[in-house]
Write a protein that holds these residues in place. Structure first.
Motif, short mmCIF file in Angstrom:
data_model
loop_
_atom_site.label_atom_id
_atom_site.label_comp_id
_atom_site.label_asym_id
_atom_site.label_seq_id
_atom_site.Cartn_x
_atom_site.Cartn_y
_atom_site.Cartn_z
N ALA A 160 0.81 -1.22 0.00
CA ALA A 160 0.00 0.00 0.00
C ALA A 160 0.84 1.27 0.00
CB ALA A 160 -0.94 -0.01 1.20
N HIS A 161 1.96 1.24 0.73
CA HIS A 161 2.74 2.47 0.91
C HIS A 161 4.16 2.39 0.37
CE1 HIS A 161 -0.52 4.06 3.36
NE2 HIS A 161 -0.52 2.94 4.06
N GLY A 162 4.56 1.23 -0.11
CA GLY A 162 5.91 1.10 -0.66
C GLY A 162 6.94 0.85 0.43
N GLY A 163 8.17 0.65 0.01
CA GLY A 163 9.27 0.41 0.94
C GLY A 163 10.47 1.25 0.56
N PRO A 164 11.38 1.45 1.50
CA PRO A 164 12.52 2.34 1.22
C PRO A 164 13.52 1.77 0.22
CG PRO A 164 12.77 1.28 3.36
CD PRO A 164 11.39 0.94 2.87
N GLU A 165 13.65 0.44 0.16
CA GLU A 165 14.70 -0.15 -0.68
C GLU A 165 14.48 0.14 -2.17
OE1 GLU A 165 14.65 -2.05 3.21
OE2 GLU A 165 13.08 -1.82 1.70
N VAL A 166 13.30 -0.15 -2.66
CA VAL A 166 13.03 0.09 -4.08
C VAL A 166 12.95 1.58 -4.37
CG1 VAL A 166 11.36 -0.26 -5.95
CG2 VAL A 166 11.94 -2.16 -4.44
N ARG A 167 12.46 2.37 -3.42
CA ARG A 167 12.46 3.82 -3.61
C ARG A 167 13.90 4.33 -3.75
NH1 ARG A 167 9.11 8.20 -2.77
NH2 ARG A 167 7.42 6.75 -2.29
N ASN A 168 14.81 3.79 -2.92
CA ASN A 168 16.22 4.15 -3.07
C ASN A 168 16.72 3.80 -4.47
OD1 ASN A 168 16.22 4.93 -0.38
ND2 ASN A 168 17.17 3.03 0.34
N ALA A 169 16.34 2.60 -4.94
CA ALA A 169 16.78 2.16 -6.26
C ALA A 169 16.23 3.07 -7.36
CB ALA A 169 16.35 0.72 -6.51
N VAL A 170 14.97 3.46 -7.24
CA VAL A 170 14.35 4.34 -8.24
C VAL A 170 15.13 5.65 -8.33
CG1 VAL A 170 12.31 5.73 -8.73
CG2 VAL A 170 12.04 3.34 -8.06
N LEU A 171 15.48 6.22 -7.18
CA LEU A 171 16.19 7.50 -7.17
C LEU A 171 17.62 7.37 -7.68
CD1 LEU A 171 14.86 8.91 -3.76
CD2 LEU A 171 14.19 9.58 -6.08
N ARG A 172 18.29 6.25 -7.36
CA ARG A 172 19.66 6.04 -7.84
C ARG A 172 19.67 5.82 -9.34
NH1 ARG A 172 23.72 6.47 -7.67
NH2 ARG A 172 25.06 4.80 -6.94
N LEU A 173 18.70 5.08 -9.86
CA LEU A 173 18.60 4.89 -11.31
C LEU A 173 18.34 6.22 -12.01
CD1 LEU A 173 18.46 1.83 -10.54
CD2 LEU A 173 16.76 1.59 -12.35
N GLU A 174 17.50 7.04 -11.40
CA GLU A 174 17.20 8.34 -11.98
C GLU A 174 18.45 9.21 -12.03
OE1 GLU A 174 15.00 11.61 -13.50
OE2 GLU A 174 14.64 9.44 -13.42
N SER A 175 19.23 9.19 -10.94
CA SER A 175 20.45 9.99 -10.89
C SER A 175 21.45 9.53 -11.93
CB SER A 175 21.07 9.89 -9.49
OG SER A 175 22.28 10.60 -9.42
#
Length: 421
Positions: free
Chosen positions: A254-269
């Motif tokens: 429902a709210h997501g997790g920090p690990e994949v969010r970290n990955a999303v931001l690192r891939l974006e960078s």
């Protein structure tokens, strides 16, 4: 676009899980375990980010597409077989193997004992300095346990049983008290695969697959478990029954997790800056892990590392205790071509498994020891299996050389199920 890609990620992960259930031993093979890890840990963290207005446009799409490439590569790498180079199997003296197992177990136990007497604020948090050294050598116990299990599965003896029981006590502390997920998986793999390689008997597929999938889902409750067993003085073991594993999993969906969010931001960078490390990350990590600054000095150790332009957004601040997943370092190395890292992991795991399955004692010991690091390559970073193999080359290989015999003798070829020498 995001939700169809997330659905595809779930479908492909489920495919590799089902693919592994075709045969009894399939639950010990990398495609099944990789699929379960993506299905239980990576995929559930994506849906909540699909409509997150605070994430850059297209970032989730990029990460989901790359995750699909990575889980596909894990399975395809396993399928890329090559003719095995025939060679004489190493022959071992059973008594020497048990002696080596006992020595490794005692040495590892000593360093686990040293770790257990550290202050709680160090023992239950990030290790630095000498604690890193203690844990580095404590892994010797794992090798002793693996050898004793192979010997015991082939022919149980008082010596093998004693070593197994002794080592189990240390695993129990790591599993029950500290809630270590990798040690739990390794413990199960070592027992199950020793029995499979030596006796050609596997646990029921439904039971094993159920436990693996439950473990993948329960990873999201590890924090609650550790809070009860290590952090709260008022909690008891009965409080573990109050942990709602399914509710925690639903919370992540429902709210997501920090690990994949970290990955999303690192891939974006990495995508924005196009500053890739081209695999130098692995060399620097090996230097960090295996060059002791206490012996060679910080200056020399630092001089061995190779610099690269790793531009990270200034506002990127991953939560303490979270990881970036292996997706992040794979993409940061080669962009979308970074999925080749998982292709190589799958290929390497298949080669090791085939060697073990054909009767190689050394690889029968190594394969279950490398399985947990290969899963951590997904949840943490892809350096895990490389570092694990280097550690085994430094300590396990010399130990096996001591127990090896070069001339035919009445001793058995450890690892060949029911096969006399």
């Amino acid at each position: 676009m995001d939700m169809p890609l997330i659905g595809a990620l779930v479908a492909i992960s489920a495919f590799w899980v089902i693919f592994g259930l075709r045969r009894p031993e399939g639950v010990y093979q990398y495609p099944f375990l990789a699929g379960a890890t993506f299905l239980g840990f990576i995929a559930p963290q994506f849906p909540a980010m699909a409509d997150d207005p605070f994430l850059p446009g297209g970032a989730v799409t990029r990460a989901a597409l790359f995750a699909i490439l990575c889980i596909t590569a894990c399975g395809l790498g396993w399928q890329l077989t090559l003719p095995r180079v025939a060679g004489k199997p190493w022959r071992f003296d059973e008594k020497k193997l048990l002696i080596v197992s006992g020595v490794l177990s005692l040495a590892g136990a000593y360093f686990y004992f040293k770790v257990s007497h550290l202050p709680p604020e160090i023992k239950y948090s990030i290790y630095t300095g000498m604690p890193v050294v203690y844990l580095f050598f404590a892994k010797l116990l794992n090798y002793g346990f693996a050898i004793a299990l192979i010997c015991g599965a082939r022919r149980m003896s008082i010596a093998a049983l004693s070593i197994i029981a002794f080592d189990t006590l240390f695993y129990a502390e790591r599993i029950l008290l500290l809630g270590r997920r990798s040690e739990t998986a390794e413990f199960v793999f070592l027992i199950g695969l020793a029995w499979w390689f030596q006796r050609r008997r596997a646990a029921p597929r439904l039971l094993t697959s159920g436990l693996v999938m439950f473990g993948a889902i329960a990873m999201n409750s590890a924090g609650d478990y550790r809070a009860i067993t290590t952090e709260s003085e008022d909690s008891g073991w009965s409080d573990l029954l109050k942990i709602n594993v399914l509710a925690n999993f639903a919370e992540v969906v429902a709210h997501g997790g920090p690990e994949v969010r970290n990955a999303v931001l690192r891939l974006e960078s990495a995508s924005d800056t196009q500053s890739f490390d081209f695999g130098l990350f692995h060399w620097n990590t090996l230097v960090f892990n295996y060059v002791p600054a206490q012996l060679v000095g910080s200056a020399l150790k630092e001089s061995l590392t190779l610099s690269f332009d790793d531009q990270i957004a200034r506002d990127y601040a991953p939560p303490i205790g979270s990881t970036e997943t292996g997706l992040a370092d794979a993409f940061a190395s080669f962009g979308y071509l970074g999925a080749v890292k998982f292709l190589l992991i799958g290929f390497g795991m298949r080669r090791i498994y085939d060697a073990a399955d054909s009767g190689s004692t050394g690889w029968q010991i190594a394969y279950p020891l490398i399985l947990a690091p290969a899963m951590l390559a997904i949840t943490h970073h892809t350096q895990w299996p490389i570092s694990a193999l280097v550690h085994m080359a430094l300590f396990l290989l010399p130990a096996l050389l001591l127990a090896r015999i070069r001339q035919p003798s009445p001793s058995w070829v450890a690892g060949t199920a029911g096969s006399p020498s």
